[in-house]
Scaffold this active site. Structure first.
Site, PDB file in Angstrom:
ATOM      1  N   PHE A 164       0.834  -1.206   0.000  1.00 50.55           N
ATOM      2  CA  PHE A 164       0.000   0.000   0.000  1.00 50.55           C
ATOM      3  C   PHE A 164       0.871   1.259   0.000  1.00 50.55           C
ATOM      4  O   PHE A 164       1.772   1.398   0.819  1.00 50.55           O
ATOM      5  CB  PHE A 164      -0.918  -0.003   1.224  1.00 50.55           C
ATOM      6  N   LYS A 179      10.072   3.450   6.323  1.00 53.61           N
ATOM      7  CA  LYS A 179       9.550   3.875   7.623  1.00 53.61           C
ATOM      8  C   LYS A 179      10.282   3.236   8.799  1.00 53.61           C
ATOM      9  O   LYS A 179      10.484   3.874   9.836  1.00 53.61           O
ATOM     10  CB  LYS A 179       8.053   3.570   7.702  1.00 53.61           C
TER      11      LYS A 179
END
Length: 563
Positions: A115, A165
């Site tokens: 995603f 991240k």
């Protein structure tokens, strides 16, 4: 001193090392750790959120162009990152130092079509000086430091750092370091090249100086002014080089090329030596490379060796830092006088002075009158950003820039929607200077959502829109070369810009006739608030002169017959 920090804190510490105190951006999932650190460091780094990531990228670009510092933009992964692409390409084409930081999915999800995952390094490889994806936490700090160095070394440009991240959330050892000083090492033999160029200049009877954005980028405007004084020659500036020299000097004769002046075209035709400083010979300048400056001696001075001989053959060249080269040339050259030549060029300048003619009535608003009045009221010392189109050329033709780093416009990529973001960045970086973004209504509707950014941050940018309900430059081409078939260029959206300004919470001022220009501009310049100025103009006003694509630059169209 060593200390253990989260990756996101390391990013902020490295930005502080580089002297960064302002960043532009838009948060999202993949950069949540970075934004958490920005919250903690909010007393040291000011973050400006825009309505769209592209505007944030343009703001970082405009900040860089007008301050001389490296612009920084932050965006999340996927669409956040891809929304930076046009802004990065704009900076790349115009050699603007910028560091773009994007987030990405965690390392274990890379390559799985996760995603909001995108290969932003692959996408931006052709439009960055360099880019990185950080795979090892231990490399994060040094990659950021190297990115800033690369962005500013040699021919400047944007660098992208893509950071998964989990890297921003990992603990790592950080040690503060002083930034590596950027030194543009000139190639071996440069002094011999400079000496040869000096001899050519000494022997010229009709020299012509043409300068581009490289002079501004190198902070070489003082050296350029002294060089112009020494050589005593007429000067033309490219679109990117507009504030490389005080435009009010007698020797300045306007732009050269597709929308350059007749004086510049004639000076090129009659000169015996063309001295080119920090310019890449864009096709919009050459018009026709086969006939451009045919049989003229050209000295090309540029920092990028790839530009020498790329678009046009030159007689001589000097590859290196234009600031250093101009200083050395000034040491070698005597004070020269070319009185007869300069008198001839000044006669052309008077004869071919640009003047718009009213189409319908003597009291109608002409863009020339608006921009020249803005020039008078600001003493040529405002920062002007522009979108792309007719208004862009009018700004370059009629505003007399006196100060370096006062013009931000998309020269190479020609990005409609650039100027609003760039103007915001310029005003944030130069809070004590008047900043005006000059737009056409076509470009304005690409970024009018950024009025909300002005209102939110209380940025007193003046957004001046020439409203003619058409895509003016495209329509001009349709008139000349497409049998007046105005396909999809009559936009006529019917939007009331004054109501729009009110809805966004900014001041709205409208100019509909010539007699309103001065009082309304005086009002807006004293406003001290974000302001939208709607200037109603005739749709048939054209940008002149104009050299058709592929035609000889010395033969511009001076008049266009209307219906």
């Amino acid at each position: 001193m060593l200390k253990e920090l989260r990756g996101s804190d390391v990013i902020i510490e490295c930005l502080l090392e580089q002297g960064v105190d302002t960043v532009f951006g838009y948060p999202g999932g993949a950069v949540l750790n970075i934004y958490d650190s920005l919250y903690k460091y909010s007393d040291k780094i000011h973050h400006v959120i825009t309505a769209h990531e592209q505007a944030a990228c343009h703001a970082a670009d405009g900040y860089s162009r007008t301050t001389g510092r490296t612009g920084v933009v932050i965006a999340t992964s996927g669409p956040g990152a891809t929304n930076l692409v046009t802004g990065i390409a704009t900076a790349y084409m115009d050699s603007i130092p910028m560091v773009a930081i994007t987030g990405n999915v965690t390392r274990d999800l890379l390559g799985l079509d996760s995603f909001q995952e995108v290969d932003i390094c692959g996408i931006t490889m052709p439009i960055t000086k360099h880019n990185y994806i950080v795979k090892d936490p231990a490399e994060l700090a040094d990659i950021i430091r190297e990115a800033f160095y690369i962005a500013n070394e040699g021919r400047k440009g944007p660098v992208l750092i893509d950071i998964p991240k989990d890297i921003t959330g990992a603990l790592m050892v950080y040690e503060k370091k002083e930034p590596k000083k950027v030194v543009n090492h000139n190639p071996e033999g440069i002094n011999e090249e400079i000496a040869a160029a000096a001899e050519l200049i000494k022997n010229a009877e009709k020299p012509f100086i043409y300068a581009g954005g490289g002079v501004v980028s190198a902070d070489a405007t003082e050296e350029m002014a002294e060089f112009v004084r020494k050589v005593d020659a007429p000067v033309s500036l490219s679109l990117m080089g507009q504030c490389a020299l005080d435009n009010t000097k007698d020797c300045y004769i306007g732009m050269l090329g597709m929308h350059g002046t007749k004086t510049a075209a004639m000076t090129l035709s009659e000169c015996d030596l063309m001295i080119v400083l920090g310019s890449r010979f864009s096709d919009r300048v050459l018009c026709n490379a086969k006939t451009f400056a045919k049989d003229k001696k050209i000295i090309h001075i540029d920092i990028d060796p790839a530009e020498i001989g790329k678009n046009i053959d030159v007689y001589s060249h000097v590859t290196g830092d234009v600031k250093y080269i101009l200083a050395k040339l000034c040491e070698l050259l005597p004070d020269m006088k070319h009185e007869a030549w300069m008198n001839t060029v000044m006669d052309w300048k008077k004869q071919y002075a640009l003047r718009m003619v009213p189409i319908e009535s003597e009291d109608e608003v002409l863009p020339q009158d608006v921009i020249e009045e803005l020039d008078r009221l600001t003493d040529g010392k405002a920062i002007i950003s522009t979108e792309v189109g007719q208004h862009q050329m009018w700004a370059a033709q009629y505003y007399n820039f006196k100060c370096p780093r006062s013009f931000a416009s998309s020269g190479g990529l020609g990005t409609m929607g650039y100027g609003f973001g760039a103007g915001m960045g310029a005003k944030v970086g130069n809070p004590d200077r008047t900043v005006v973004n000059i737009a056409g209504d076509g470009s304005f509707f690409m970024n009018c959502n950024e009025l909300s950014s002005l209102a939110k941050h209380k940025i007193p940018l003046i957004e001046l829109v020439f409203e003619n309900d058409v895509l003016g430059m495209v329509r001009q081409w349709q008139r000349l070369f497409y049998g007046k078939r105005f396909s999809q260029t009559n936009i006529e959206r019917g939007t009331d810009l004054m109501k729009l300004a009110d809805a966004f919470g900014v001041e709205g001022i409208r100019i509909t006739k010539k007699s309103e220009i001065k009082p309304m501009l005086e009002k807006v310049l004293k406003c001290g608030k974000p302001c939208l100025v709607d200037v109603i103009i005739n749709k048939d006003i054209n940008v002149l002169p104009m050299v058709p694509a592929g035609a000889d630059v010395s033969q511009p169209i001076m008049n266009i017959e209307l219906d």
